[in-house]
Design an enzyme around this catalytic site. Structure first.
Site, PDB file in Angstrom:
ATOM      1  N   ASN A  61      32.533  18.936  17.153  1.00  0.00           N
ATOM      2  CA  ASN A  61      31.704  19.991  16.607  1.00  0.00           C
ATOM      3  C   ASN A  61      30.617  20.224  18.061  1.00  0.00           C
ATOM      4  OD1 ASN A  61      30.639  17.133  16.306  1.00  0.00           O
ATOM      5  ND2 ASN A  61      28.863  18.000  15.090  1.00  0.00           N
ATOM      6  N   GLU A  63      26.486  21.977  18.216  1.00  0.00           N
ATOM      7  CA  GLU A  63      25.311  22.268  17.464  1.00  0.00           C
ATOM      8  C   GLU A  63      24.649  23.286  18.720  1.00  0.00           C
ATOM      9  OE1 GLU A  63      24.983  18.603  14.408  1.00  0.00           O
ATOM     10  OE2 GLU A  63      23.405  19.020  16.346  1.00  0.00           O
ATOM     11  N   GLU A  74      36.881  21.090  13.148  1.00  0.00           N
ATOM     12  CA  GLU A  74      38.010  21.591  12.537  1.00  0.00           C
ATOM     13  C   GLU A  74      38.345  23.038  13.109  1.00  0.00           C
ATOM     14  OE1 GLU A  74      35.404  19.816  11.205  1.00  0.00           O
ATOM     15  OE2 GLU A  74      36.054  19.393   9.176  1.00  0.00           O
ATOM     16  N   CYS A 110      35.405  25.476   6.908  1.00  0.00           N
ATOM     17  CA  CYS A 110      36.418  24.831   7.569  1.00  0.00           C
ATOM     18  C   CYS A 110      37.758  25.066   6.440  1.00  0.00           C
ATOM     19  CB  CYS A 110      36.294  23.461   7.888  1.00  0.00           C
ATOM     20  SG  CYS A 110      35.262  23.376   9.310  1.00  0.00           S
TER      21      CYS A 110
END
Length: 151
Positions: A61, A63, A74, A110
């Protein structure tokens, strides 16, 4: 008219109960958490996918200061796979997080993209959701989102 949606899944009380291939994929997803950029949530997510060819791809991930411009592990993995390995279907996708206080489940966006990938590749994608030494496995991402968006 009342209808019912039921599905089967496997739950593993210990990661050692997973097949060797799934244990290795979960370990790769756990390693991918180290590449996450999560300065705000402090929730590092990693994903690893095994393609039909046996190649393993990774995602984590990210941010952004410009919320909501970030991206889940994902989706970053699946978008990369579809852009670079579209003819090599994802057979299994594993998800892990750090901290790992519970199993890591994909968000709604996702889940929709997983279903989109399944449709595009024409074969189901197994999903292994791991955390805190346990895992839950579904044989198709479509089981995680029974009412999908379809154009």
């Amino acid at each position: 008219m009342e209808k019912q949606f039921c599905f089967n899944y496997q739950h593993f009380a210990e990661l050692s109960e997973l097949s060797e291939a799934d244990r290795k994929l979960v370990a790769e997803a756990e390693r991918a958490t180290a590449n996450a950029h999560a300065p705000y949530s402090k929730f590092h997510v990693g994903a690893a996918a095994r393609l039909r060819s046996g190649k393993v791809l990774y995602g984590s991930n990210f941010e952004s200061e410009v919320y909501p411009a970030g991206l889940c592990a994902e989706r970053s993995l699946m978008f990369y796979a579809q852009a670079n390995y579209a003819d090599d279907p994802i057979e299994t996708l594993a998800i892990a997080s750090d901290p790992s206080e519970r199993e890591c489940y994909p968000c709604g966006q996702c889940r929709q993209v997983m279903v989109d990938v399944e449709r595009r590749q024409g074969v189901p994608m197994r999903v292994v959701m791991s955390g805190r030494g346990t895992a839950t496995v579904v044989e198709s991402a479509s089981l995680l989102l029974p009412f999908t968006f379809v154009l």
